[in-house]
Design a protein around this motif. Structure first.
Motif, PDB file in Angstrom:
ATOM      1  N   ALA A   1      72.458   3.330  -1.081  1.00 58.34           N
ATOM      2  CA  ALA A   1      71.134   3.873  -1.347  1.00 58.34           C
ATOM      3  C   ALA A   1      70.198   3.420  -0.229  1.00 58.34           C
ATOM      4  O   ALA A   1      70.394   2.358   0.363  1.00 58.34           O
ATOM      5  N   PRO A   2      69.174   4.212   0.062  1.00 62.85           N
ATOM      6  CA  PRO A   2      68.211   3.801   1.087  1.00 62.85           C
ATOM      7  C   PRO A   2      67.546   2.482   0.699  1.00 62.85           C
ATOM      8  O   PRO A   2      67.247   2.244  -0.465  1.00 62.85           O
ATOM      9  N   LEU A   3      67.331   1.626   1.692  1.00 63.80           N
ATOM     10  CA  LEU A   3      66.667   0.347   1.452  1.00 63.80           C
ATOM     11  C   LEU A   3      65.160   0.577   1.331  1.00 63.80           C
ATOM     12  O   LEU A   3      64.605   1.441   2.020  1.00 63.80           O
TER      13      LEU A   3
END
Length: 186
Positions: A1-3
């Motif tokens: 998942a995007p940080l």
């Protein structure tokens, strides 16, 4: 998942083995921070004595998207008035060219509003501003010394009275030159 944006991280790799049986002798640690959008890291503006015909270069920490209207985020003001500019982007630099000369001997503020976007589409960069003072003097050559060196004059202000300070009348008397140079710099 995007940080999540604007967050610090520490990546630690305890062990790894390569195809050729190579391995890490000690764990690998990598500290990094995710961007919150473009951030200004430098500008070519001194605090005082800024030339009246200056072009300003603002440098960000990441390349900027050329698809954005960066001019709408730039503001150049002096004495409460907005000065007209032309603005362009080249990679991670914003080039700001005033449409006319800066007002002489006046404070001015160059600012970049939040909302700039990186080439990766990350927006809402931090707002930034810088206040400086434009050049307060006119410089001219009023003659030459016996040795052929230029005699330089500096003019400050525009009042009805003229007050003249002379330094360096005799070549070996350096203190008056240093004093006047300090006044001119100030």
């Amino acid at each position: 998942a995007p940080l999540p944006r604007s967050t610090s991280y520490n990546l630690r790799v305890s062990s790894a083995q390569a195809v050729d049986k190579g391995y890490l002798v000690t764990p690998l640690q990598l500290n990094f921070h995710t961007s919150g959008g473009p951030k200004v890291v430098s500008a070519n503006i001194s605090k005082t004595g800024v030339a009246l015909g200056s072009t300003f270069v603002i440098t960000t920490d990441i390349d900027l998207s050329s698809d954005q209207n960066i001019a709408s985020l730039i503001n150049l003001q002096s004495q409460g008035s907005t000065l007209q500019t032309s603005v362009s982007i080249r990679r991670n630099t914003i080039i700001v060219t005033p449409s006319s000369l800066l007002p002489k001997c006046r404070d001015f503020t160059l600012s970049l509003a939040s909302g700039s976007v990186s080439i990766h589409g990350v927006g809402e960069g931090q707002a930034w501003s810088y206040t400086a003072r434009s050049l307060c003097r006119e410089t001219s050559t009023i003659g030459s010394s016996v040795a052929g060196r230029s005699i330089v004059a500096y003019k400050f202000g525009s009042g009805p009275r003229t007050i003249m300070f002379v330094g360096g009348l005799h070549g070996s008397e350096k203190s008056s030159v240093r004093t006047l140079d300090a006044w001119i710099s100030d």
